[in-house]
Design a protein around this motif. Sequence first.
Motif, PDB file in Angstrom:
ATOM      1  N   ALA A  88       0.855  -1.182   0.000  1.00 28.74           N
ATOM      2  CA  ALA A  88       0.000   0.000   0.000  1.00 28.74           C
ATOM      3  C   ALA A  88       0.891   1.232   0.000  1.00 28.74           C
ATOM      4  CB  ALA A  88      -0.924  -0.002   1.216  1.00 28.74           C
ATOM      5  N   PHE A  89       0.445   2.286  -0.700  1.00 30.32           N
ATOM      6  CA  PHE A  89       1.246   3.505  -0.836  1.00 30.32           C
ATOM      7  C   PHE A  89       0.387   4.736  -0.561  1.00 30.32           C
ATOM      8  CE2 PHE A  89       2.518   0.515  -4.220  1.00 30.32           C
ATOM      9  CZ  PHE A  89       3.822   0.236  -3.846  1.00 30.32           C
ATOM     10  N   SER A  90       1.043   5.772  -0.076  1.00 32.57           N
ATOM     11  CA  SER A  90       0.405   7.082   0.004  1.00 32.57           C
ATOM     12  C   SER A  90       0.565   7.793  -1.341  1.00 32.57           C
ATOM     13  CB  SER A  90       1.058   7.930   1.100  1.00 32.57           C
ATOM     14  OG  SER A  90       2.396   8.260   0.749  1.00 32.57           O
ATOM     15  N   ARG A  91      -0.258   8.790  -1.559  1.00 33.04           N
ATOM     16  CA  ARG A  91      -0.138   9.585  -2.785  1.00 33.04           C
ATOM     17  C   ARG A  91       1.228  10.270  -2.855  1.00 33.04           C
ATOM     18  NH1 ARG A  91      -2.943  12.271  -6.740  1.00 33.04           N
ATOM     19  NH2 ARG A  91      -2.148  14.334  -7.252  1.00 33.04           N
ATOM     20  N   ARG A  92       1.711  10.729  -1.717  1.00 34.74           N
ATOM     21  CA  ARG A  92       3.008  11.413  -1.694  1.00 34.74           C
ATOM     22  C   ARG A  92       4.120  10.505  -2.204  1.00 34.74           C
ATOM     23  NH1 ARG A  92       4.870  15.829   0.625  1.00 34.74           N
ATOM     24  NH2 ARG A  92       2.873  16.165   1.638  1.00 34.74           N
ATOM     25  N   PHE A  93       4.090   9.248  -1.782  1.00 39.42           N
ATOM     26  CA  PHE A  93       5.124   8.319  -2.238  1.00 39.42           C
ATOM     27  C   PHE A  93       5.008   8.056  -3.736  1.00 39.42           C
ATOM     28  CE2 PHE A  93       6.745   4.156  -3.297  1.00 39.42           C
ATOM     29  CZ  PHE A  93       7.990   4.143  -2.686  1.00 39.42           C
ATOM     30  N   VAL A  94       3.798   7.783  -4.195  1.00 43.55           N
ATOM     31  CA  VAL A  94       3.581   7.436  -5.601  1.00 43.55           C
ATOM     32  C   VAL A  94       4.008   8.569  -6.523  1.00 43.55           C
ATOM     33  CG1 VAL A  94       1.744   7.046  -7.314  1.00 43.55           C
ATOM     34  CG2 VAL A  94       1.801   5.715  -5.189  1.00 43.55           C
ATOM     35  N   LYS A  95       3.667   9.794  -6.159  1.00 44.91           N
ATOM     36  CA  LYS A  95       3.979  10.922  -7.029  1.00 44.91           C
ATOM     37  C   LYS A  95       5.400  11.451  -6.827  1.00 44.91           C
ATOM     38  CE  LYS A  95      -0.026  10.673  -8.857  1.00 44.91           C
ATOM     39  NZ  LYS A  95      -0.151  10.096 -10.219  1.00 44.91           N
ATOM     40  N   SER A  96       6.127  10.894  -5.848  1.00 41.43           N
ATOM     41  CA  SER A  96       7.517  11.299  -5.626  1.00 41.43           C
ATOM     42  C   SER A  96       8.505  10.401  -6.341  1.00 41.43           C
ATOM     43  CB  SER A  96       7.857  11.266  -4.123  1.00 41.43           C
ATOM     44  OG  SER A  96       7.128  12.215  -3.406  1.00 41.43           O
ATOM     45  N   MET A  97       8.150   9.146  -6.510  1.00 42.87           N
ATOM     46  CA  MET A  97       9.139   8.158  -6.930  1.00 42.87           C
ATOM     47  C   MET A  97       9.355   8.156  -8.437  1.00 42.87           C
ATOM     48  SD  MET A  97       9.362   4.092  -6.262  1.00 42.87           S
ATOM     49  CE  MET A  97      10.738   3.192  -6.978  1.00 42.87           C
ATOM     50  N   PRO A  98      10.576   8.456  -8.879  1.00 41.72           N
ATOM     51  CA  PRO A  98      10.902   8.332 -10.299  1.00 41.72           C
ATOM     52  C   PRO A  98      11.331   6.892 -10.591  1.00 41.72           C
ATOM     53  CG  PRO A  98      12.744   9.328  -9.142  1.00 41.72           C
ATOM     54  CD  PRO A  98      11.687   9.031  -8.101  1.00 41.72           C
ATOM     55  N   VAL A  99      10.426   6.065 -11.078  1.00 42.06           N
ATOM     56  CA  VAL A  99      10.722   4.643 -11.283  1.00 42.06           C
ATOM     57  C   VAL A  99      11.777   4.486 -12.376  1.00 42.06           C
ATOM     58  CG1 VAL A  99       9.765   2.407 -11.917  1.00 42.06           C
ATOM     59  CG2 VAL A  99       8.406   4.008 -10.544  1.00 42.06           C
ATOM     60  N   LEU A 100      12.887   3.839 -12.033  1.00 47.78           N
ATOM     61  CA  LEU A 100      13.986   3.648 -12.972  1.00 47.78           C
ATOM     62  C   LEU A 100      14.121   2.201 -13.424  1.00 47.78           C
ATOM     63  CD1 LEU A 100      16.666   5.846 -11.160  1.00 47.78           C
ATOM     64  CD2 LEU A 100      15.065   6.538 -12.961  1.00 47.78           C
ATOM     65  N   SER A 101      13.675   1.276 -12.602  1.00 45.38           N
ATOM     66  CA  SER A 101      13.807  -0.150 -12.936  1.00 45.38           C
ATOM     67  C   SER A 101      12.854  -0.526 -14.064  1.00 45.38           C
ATOM     68  CB  SER A 101      13.504  -1.009 -11.707  1.00 45.38           C
ATOM     69  OG  SER A 101      14.403  -0.719 -10.662  1.00 45.38           O
ATOM     70  N   ARG A 102      13.232  -1.568 -14.796  1.00 51.28           N
ATOM     71  CA  ARG A 102      12.388  -2.060 -15.885  1.00 51.28           C
ATOM     72  C   ARG A 102      11.743  -3.405 -15.563  1.00 51.28           C
ATOM     73  NH1 ARG A 102      16.134  -1.812 -21.105  1.00 51.28           N
ATOM     74  NH2 ARG A 102      17.580  -2.759 -19.605  1.00 51.28           N
ATOM     75  N   GLY A 103      12.354  -4.185 -14.670  1.00 46.00           N
ATOM     76  CA  GLY A 103      11.886  -5.534 -14.428  1.00 46.00           C
ATOM     77  C   GLY A 103      11.479  -5.788 -12.994  1.00 46.00           C
ATOM     78  N   PHE A 104      11.750  -7.023 -12.545  1.00 42.61           N
ATOM     79  CA  PHE A 104      11.312  -7.452 -11.220  1.00 42.61           C
ATOM     80  C   PHE A 104      12.103  -6.812 -10.081  1.00 42.61           C
ATOM     81  CE2 PHE A 104       9.564 -10.997 -13.715  1.00 42.61           C
ATOM     82  CZ  PHE A 104       8.280 -11.031 -13.195  1.00 42.61           C
ATOM     83  N   GLU A 105      13.125  -6.050 -10.406  1.00 44.94           N
ATOM     84  CA  GLU A 105      13.873  -5.362  -9.352  1.00 44.94           C
ATOM     85  C   GLU A 105      13.127  -4.142  -8.828  1.00 44.94           C
ATOM     86  OE1 GLU A 105      15.720  -4.105 -13.379  1.00 44.94           O
ATOM     87  OE2 GLU A 105      14.768  -5.869 -12.477  1.00 44.94           O
ATOM     88  N   ILE A 106      11.921  -3.878  -9.334  1.00 45.91           N
ATOM     89  CA  ILE A 106      11.172  -2.693  -8.936  1.00 45.91           C
ATOM     90  C   ILE A 106      10.847  -2.689  -7.446  1.00 45.91           C
ATOM     91  CG2 ILE A 106       9.028  -3.817  -9.674  1.00 45.91           C
ATOM     92  CD1 ILE A 106       9.802  -0.044  -9.523  1.00 45.91           C
ATOM     93  N   GLU A 107      10.516  -3.854  -6.854  1.00 41.95           N
ATOM     94  CA  GLU A 107      10.213  -3.880  -5.420  1.00 41.95           C
ATOM     95  C   GLU A 107      11.412  -3.462  -4.585  1.00 41.95           C
ATOM     96  OE1 GLU A 107       7.128  -6.557  -7.222  1.00 41.95           O
ATOM     97  OE2 GLU A 107       9.293  -6.414  -7.412  1.00 41.95           O
ATOM     98  N   THR A 108      12.602  -3.882  -5.008  1.00 39.68           N
ATOM     99  CA  THR A 108      13.822  -3.467  -4.311  1.00 39.68           C
ATOM    100  C   THR A 108      14.004  -1.963  -4.421  1.00 39.68           C
ATOM    101  OG1 THR A 108      14.860  -5.593  -4.818  1.00 39.68           O
ATOM    102  CG2 THR A 108      16.320  -3.785  -4.199  1.00 39.68           C
ATOM    103  N   GLU A 109      13.777  -1.419  -5.605  1.00 42.25           N
ATOM    104  CA  GLU A 109      13.931   0.023  -5.801  1.00 42.25           C
ATOM    105  C   GLU A 109      12.958   0.807  -4.934  1.00 42.25           C
ATOM    106  OE1 GLU A 109      13.649   3.459  -9.275  1.00 42.25           O
ATOM    107  OE2 GLU A 109      13.330   1.351  -9.803  1.00 42.25           O
TER     108      GLU A 109
END
Length: 308
Positions: free
Chosen positions: A152-173
Motif C-alpha cells: 500500500a502507498f500514500s499519494r506522496r510516495f507514488v507521485k515522488s518516486m521516479p521509477v527507474l527499474s524495468r523488471g522485477f527489481e522494482i520492489e527493491t527500488e
Amino acid sequence: MRSAVLIPCYNEAHTVAKVVADFRRALPEADIWVFDNASTDGTAELALQAGARVHRVPAKGKGNVVRAMFREVEADVYLMVDGDDTYPAEHARALMQDVIEGHADMVVGTRLEQHDTGSFRRFHGFGNKLVRWSIGRLFGQPVRDVLSGYRAFSRRFVKSMPVLSRGFEIETEMTVFAMANAFVLTERTVPYGVRPEGSESKLNTFRDGFRVMRTIGFLYKDLRPLLFFGTAAALAGAASLGFGAVVIHEFSGTGAVTHPSTAVLAAALALTAFILLATGLILDTVNRRSNEILRLITDQVVHRGDGR
C-alpha cells in the motif's frame, strides 16, 4: 479517501478475473485497475469482463508497468497486488490502514512468516534472505520482505518516486527509495499462497536475482555516494599506506629506493583515494540538492492533486 487497486499482469488469464472479483468484494469503494503488460493469452479481455479498468503497457517489464501505474492513476491511497492470486484480498484493508491514518507512506505485506510449502521455488528463500540482509547492512534499516508484490502507498510516495527499474527489481527500488528519502515504511504479515495449476511464474531465479543485487549496488552508489566512494577511498588509502610503509622502511635502512615501482604504486593509490573521496563529497552535495528539489516539486504536485 479515493483508493485504487493496481494489478500488474502479464499472461495471467488463469487468475486475473478471480483477483479482480476478490478485491472488488474486499474494497467495493476502490477503483480496480489492471495494467496489462502485452499479454498474449487474453488477460486484458478477461479483466474487462470482470469489471476492471484496463490500461495496456506495451513496454515489457514490471518496472515499466509500475511507472505507468504511478503516472496514470490518481488516488489518495494505492494498493498494488500481483495478478497471480497468491495474495489474500481479505488483508487489503488492514494493509491500507497505516496509510489511511497517516502513519506510513508504504506498507509492505510480508510473506516469509506465513506461506505454503510450495509458495517459493528452489533458491528463492535464500535469495530473499540475501537481499534482505544486503539492504539492512547497506541502508541501516532492517526489513522482513523486500520482494513482496503486495503493498500500500500514500499519494506522496507514488507521485515522488521516479521509477527507474524495468523488471522485477522494482520492489527493491521502491523499498530503498522509501528508506533513502525518509518515507515511513511499515510491514504487516500476510499469508502467501501457491499459484493455481496452469499459472506460471515469470520470475527467472538467477537472471532476475542478479538484476536485484545489481540494483542494490547501483542504488547504494546513487543514494549513499559519500559512503560508497568513502569506503573505496579508505581501502585505496590503506593499500597506499601499506605499500608506502615498505618503501619508507627500505629507504630508512639503506638510504635508497630499490623498488621504484612499489613507490609509484603507493603514490598512485594515494591519489586514487583522494579522487574517490572528492567524488563522494561532490556527489553527496549534488544528491542533497536534488532531494530538496524533488521534495519541493512533489509537495506542489500532491497539493494540486488534492485541490488545495
